[in-house]
Design a protein around this motif. Structure first.
Motif, PDB file in Angstrom:
ATOM      1  N   TRP A 173      45.658  60.921  59.231  1.00  0.00           N
ATOM      2  CA  TRP A 173      46.436  60.112  60.159  1.00  0.00           C
ATOM      3  C   TRP A 173      47.407  59.235  59.376  1.00  0.00           C
ATOM      4  O   TRP A 173      47.181  58.920  58.208  1.00  0.00           O
ATOM      5  CB  TRP A 173      45.506  59.222  60.998  1.00  0.00           C
ATOM      6  CG  TRP A 173      44.442  59.965  61.734  1.00  0.00           C
ATOM      7  CD1 TRP A 173      43.217  60.338  61.241  1.00  0.00           C
ATOM      8  CD2 TRP A 173      44.495  60.449  63.071  1.00  0.00           C
ATOM      9  NE1 TRP A 173      42.512  61.016  62.194  1.00  0.00           N
ATOM     10  CE2 TRP A 173      43.270  61.095  63.337  1.00  0.00           C
ATOM     11  CE3 TRP A 173      45.458  60.397  64.080  1.00  0.00           C
ATOM     12  CZ2 TRP A 173      42.986  61.677  64.557  1.00  0.00           C
ATOM     13  CZ3 TRP A 173      45.172  60.976  65.301  1.00  0.00           C
ATOM     14  CH2 TRP A 173      43.948  61.610  65.532  1.00  0.00           C
TER      15      TRP A 173
ATOM     16  N   LEU B  13      37.622  64.822  70.856  1.00  0.00           N
ATOM     17  CA  LEU B  13      38.446  63.867  70.102  1.00  0.00           C
ATOM     18  C   LEU B  13      37.697  62.566  69.865  1.00  0.00           C
ATOM     19  O   LEU B  13      37.656  62.061  68.739  1.00  0.00           O
ATOM     20  CB  LEU B  13      39.742  63.587  70.871  1.00  0.00           C
ATOM     21  CG  LEU B  13      40.694  62.576  70.215  1.00  0.00           C
ATOM     22  CD1 LEU B  13      41.289  63.166  68.937  1.00  0.00           C
ATOM     23  CD2 LEU B  13      41.799  62.160  71.180  1.00  0.00           C
TER      24      LEU B  13
ATOM     25  N   THR C  15      36.396  62.077  65.925  1.00  0.00           N
ATOM     26  CA  THR C  15      37.270  61.190  65.139  1.00  0.00           C
ATOM     27  C   THR C  15      36.926  59.711  65.270  1.00  0.00           C
ATOM     28  O   THR C  15      37.403  58.900  64.473  1.00  0.00           O
ATOM     29  CB  THR C  15      38.740  61.375  65.546  1.00  0.00           C
ATOM     30  OG1 THR C  15      38.942  60.849  66.864  1.00  0.00           O
ATOM     31  CG2 THR C  15      39.136  62.846  65.531  1.00  0.00           C
TER      32      THR C  15
ATOM     33  N   ARG D  82      38.020  57.923  67.614  1.00  0.00           N
ATOM     34  CA  ARG D  82      39.202  57.321  68.229  1.00  0.00           C
ATOM     35  C   ARG D  82      39.289  57.755  69.686  1.00  0.00           C
ATOM     36  O   ARG D  82      38.957  58.894  70.011  1.00  0.00           O
ATOM     37  CB  ARG D  82      40.496  57.791  67.527  1.00  0.00           C
ATOM     38  CG  ARG D  82      40.688  57.316  66.103  1.00  0.00           C
ATOM     39  CD  ARG D  82      41.787  58.132  65.457  1.00  0.00           C
ATOM     40  NE  ARG D  82      42.254  57.569  64.196  1.00  0.00           N
ATOM     41  CZ  ARG D  82      41.686  57.754  63.031  1.00  0.00           C
ATOM     42  NH1 ARG D  82      40.598  58.508  62.953  1.00  0.00           N
ATOM     43  NH2 ARG D  82      42.186  57.210  61.928  1.00  0.00           N
TER      44      ARG D  82
ATOM     45  N   ALA E 130      44.434  57.284  68.850  1.00  0.00           N
ATOM     46  CA  ALA E 130      44.899  58.429  68.065  1.00  0.00           C
ATOM     47  C   ALA E 130      46.419  58.505  68.072  1.00  0.00           C
ATOM     48  O   ALA E 130      47.041  58.788  67.039  1.00  0.00           O
ATOM     49  CB  ALA E 130      44.297  59.722  68.614  1.00  0.00           C
TER      50      ALA E 130
ATOM     51  N   HIS F   4      48.911  58.021  64.765  1.00  0.00           N
ATOM     52  CA  HIS F   4      49.687  59.180  64.323  1.00  0.00           C
ATOM     53  C   HIS F   4      51.198  59.002  64.485  1.00  0.00           C
ATOM     54  O   HIS F   4      51.964  59.322  63.575  1.00  0.00           O
ATOM     55  CB  HIS F   4      49.253  60.430  65.090  1.00  0.00           C
ATOM     56  CG  HIS F   4      50.044  61.651  64.746  1.00  0.00           C
ATOM     57  ND1 HIS F   4      49.779  62.430  63.635  1.00  0.00           N
ATOM     58  CD2 HIS F   4      51.133  62.217  65.335  1.00  0.00           C
ATOM     59  CE1 HIS F   4      50.644  63.417  63.571  1.00  0.00           C
ATOM     60  NE2 HIS F   4      51.482  63.319  64.591  1.00  0.00           N
TER      61      HIS F   4
ATOM     62  N   PHE G 269      46.285  66.961  68.544  1.00  0.00           N
ATOM     63  CA  PHE G 269      45.297  66.335  67.668  1.00  0.00           C
ATOM     64  C   PHE G 269      44.042  67.190  67.534  1.00  0.00           C
ATOM     65  O   PHE G 269      43.501  67.350  66.430  1.00  0.00           O
ATOM     66  CB  PHE G 269      44.908  64.953  68.206  1.00  0.00           C
ATOM     67  CG  PHE G 269      46.059  63.972  68.255  1.00  0.00           C
ATOM     68  CD1 PHE G 269      47.136  64.085  67.397  1.00  0.00           C
ATOM     69  CD2 PHE G 269      46.059  62.941  69.180  1.00  0.00           C
ATOM     70  CE1 PHE G 269      48.201  63.199  67.443  1.00  0.00           C
ATOM     71  CE2 PHE G 269      47.109  62.042  69.236  1.00  0.00           C
ATOM     72  CZ  PHE G 269      48.187  62.168  68.372  1.00  0.00           C
TER      73      PHE G 269
ATOM     74  N   LYS H  54      42.569  66.609  61.075  1.00  0.00           N
ATOM     75  CA  LYS H  54      42.098  65.486  61.882  1.00  0.00           C
ATOM     76  C   LYS H  54      40.690  65.707  62.424  1.00  0.00           C
ATOM     77  O   LYS H  54      39.899  64.770  62.525  1.00  0.00           O
ATOM     78  CB  LYS H  54      43.065  65.249  63.051  1.00  0.00           C
ATOM     79  CG  LYS H  54      44.420  64.694  62.643  1.00  0.00           C
ATOM     80  CD  LYS H  54      45.308  64.521  63.862  1.00  0.00           C
ATOM     81  CE  LYS H  54      46.569  63.729  63.537  1.00  0.00           C
ATOM     82  NZ  LYS H  54      47.424  64.366  62.528  1.00  0.00           N
TER      83      LYS H  54
END
Length: 450
Positions: free
Chosen positions: A14, A97, A101, A103, A108, A112, A407, A413
């Protein structure tokens, strides 16, 4: 390789490293048993999916489903089904996601994209949340009017007081919020199951309605209602919400623990969304059975449906059940709308407001246009407001699903949780359908006004 080193490698993918936790006051607050039966673990993960499902059966759906059923019979059931399948796929990606992650989708995007892009995405997301809140305000106000005779303008004002209920529930813990939401969903489900029993729809007609028809793309009016249904079903702010609230579970932060969390969270959301399919389909089937086949093709207003249900079905309690379900739907959506607004503002801007202040601002943004439009054009404009709000939501969908697909499709990621090829194909096909249909609606609307 240790989980810590893998996490740091993912963070380097990221532009910025992860900031604050998503919904820090409830982050990892619900313990998941390390051992136990399948059902015990599933019970621990059950809840977030139903909070997300609430957005798929809010009052905005009622206007579009009623209009579609009364005017076109069972034809648009296929749109509801396809929209629901899209929702199941997209919510699964949100689960991946958030769990893989750490997030939510808003965080996210902030981690990014460049600042101008982040601010643009935040603004249009706030517009979508305001449109959704408008549907909740108007829907709850209509429910209050039907049950207690309160004028809609005053009903809109009264709904601002629900901030107190939201704050109370947040203070008592996330599990209580989930329990209240499930209870209200159950109330809506019982009401519509009873209504459908009274209506006695054609089983053959319903089944044929789930078969897609080319007429939907050819008929501009049918397409407009269809995209309204799509906007009401696949809610953009739900993508941000779900990627956050799956992180309320305290599961093992290892690849095995994350895989298990993704599995159970996906079962939770898919089950809840199938229940939402029953509610949305039930509204349309009820409208078709009660109004379309009796010649009331122009029934598009919730108030009209309320007035006609009992005499059309010959059951006195039918209209009351309809109003109770509507009020429960509006109040349920309020809970998740509050959380989504908080997640979006904190995620995109890394800026925190007190929950009561955030709620009052969001509600004021919805109440002001509702009161102005109703005051100027009268209470008959409420249905137009509801349908238009859902089309606004649909227009914003592309800006939420595009980064979600991007993503979750990048190994740098997601690591081992990257989307497999078949999900990439289905996901990008979903994104393409959403964008193409919205562009067609804009083109048809523009050409009609020229």
């Amino acid at each position: 390789m240790s989980p810590e080193s893998t996490e740091s490698e993912n963070d380097r993918a990221w532009r910025r490293t992860a900031g604050e936790l998503s919904l820090p006051e409830v982050h990892r607050s619900i313990v998941v048993p390390g051992t136990g039966s399948f059902w015990k673990k599933l019970a621990a993960f059950t809840g977030p999916g139903f909070l997300v499902a609430v957005g798929y059966m809010d009052p905005g759906n009622w206007a579009t489903d009623l209009a579609g059923g009364a005017k076109f019979g069972y034809t648009l059931l296929s749109v509801i089904l396809i929209s629901n399948l899209m929702a199941i796929l997209l919510q699964h990606l949100c689960v991946k996601l958030g769990i893989a992650t750490g997030r939510d989708l808003a965080q996210a995007c902030r981690d990014h994209y460049s600042k101008p892009v982040v601010w643009f995405l935040w603004i249009i997301c706030e517009v979508a949340i305001a449109a959704c809140d408008l549907a909740e305000v108007v829907g709850s106000a209509i429910g209050l009017q039907l049950l207690f005779g309160i004028p809609i303008v005053w009903g809109c004002v009264i709904t601002s007081l629900d901030v107190l209920a939201v704050l109370y529930l947040q203070h008592k813990g996330f599990r209580l919020i989930e329990a209240v939401v499930v209870a209200l969903i159950g109330t809506i489900g019982v009401c519509f199951a009873t209504e459908l029993f009274f209506a006695g729809p054609s089983l053959t007609g319903v089944l044929l309605g789930f078969v897609p028809s080319a007429e939907i793309l050819k008929n501009r009016e049918m397409l407009y209602v269809s995209i309204g249904i799509l906007g009401a079903t696949v809610m953009p702010h739900n993508l941000y919400l779900h990627s956050s609230i799956v992180q309320t579970r305290k599961f093992e932060q290892t690849p095995k623990g994350k895989r298990e969390a993704i599995k159970f969270a996906t079962i939770d959301s898919s089950t809840a969304l199938m229940f939402a399919l029953f509610i949305n389909g039930g509204i349309l089937v009820l409208a078709a059975a009660a109004f379309h086949w009796s010649g009331h093709h122009e029934v598009a207003e919730i108030q009209q449906a309320y007035q006609l249900l009992s005499p059309t079905l010959g059951v006195g309690i039918a209209s009351t059940l309809f109003a109770v379900a509507l009020l429960a739907s509006g109040q349920n959506s309020t809970l998740t709308g509050t959380l989504a607004g908080q997640i979006v503002m904190e995620g995109f801007l890394n800026f925190r407001l007190r929950p009561w202040l955030r709620r009052l601002i969001t509600r004021a943004i919805a109440i002001v246009p509702a009161v102005l439009v109703i005051g100027i054009y009268g209470e008959g404009a409420t249905t137009d407001l509801l349908v238009a709000s859902q089309v606004v939501l649909s227009m914003q969908l592309g800006f939420a699903v595009w980064p979600l697909m991007r993503f979750t499709g990048e190994r740098a990621k997601m690591g081992e949780f990257i989307n497999p090829t078949w999900i990439k194909i289905l996901g990008w096909l979903t994104v393409s359908i959403i964008i193409i249909l919205n562009l067609k609606l804009l083109y048809d609307t523009f050409m009609a006004s020229v």
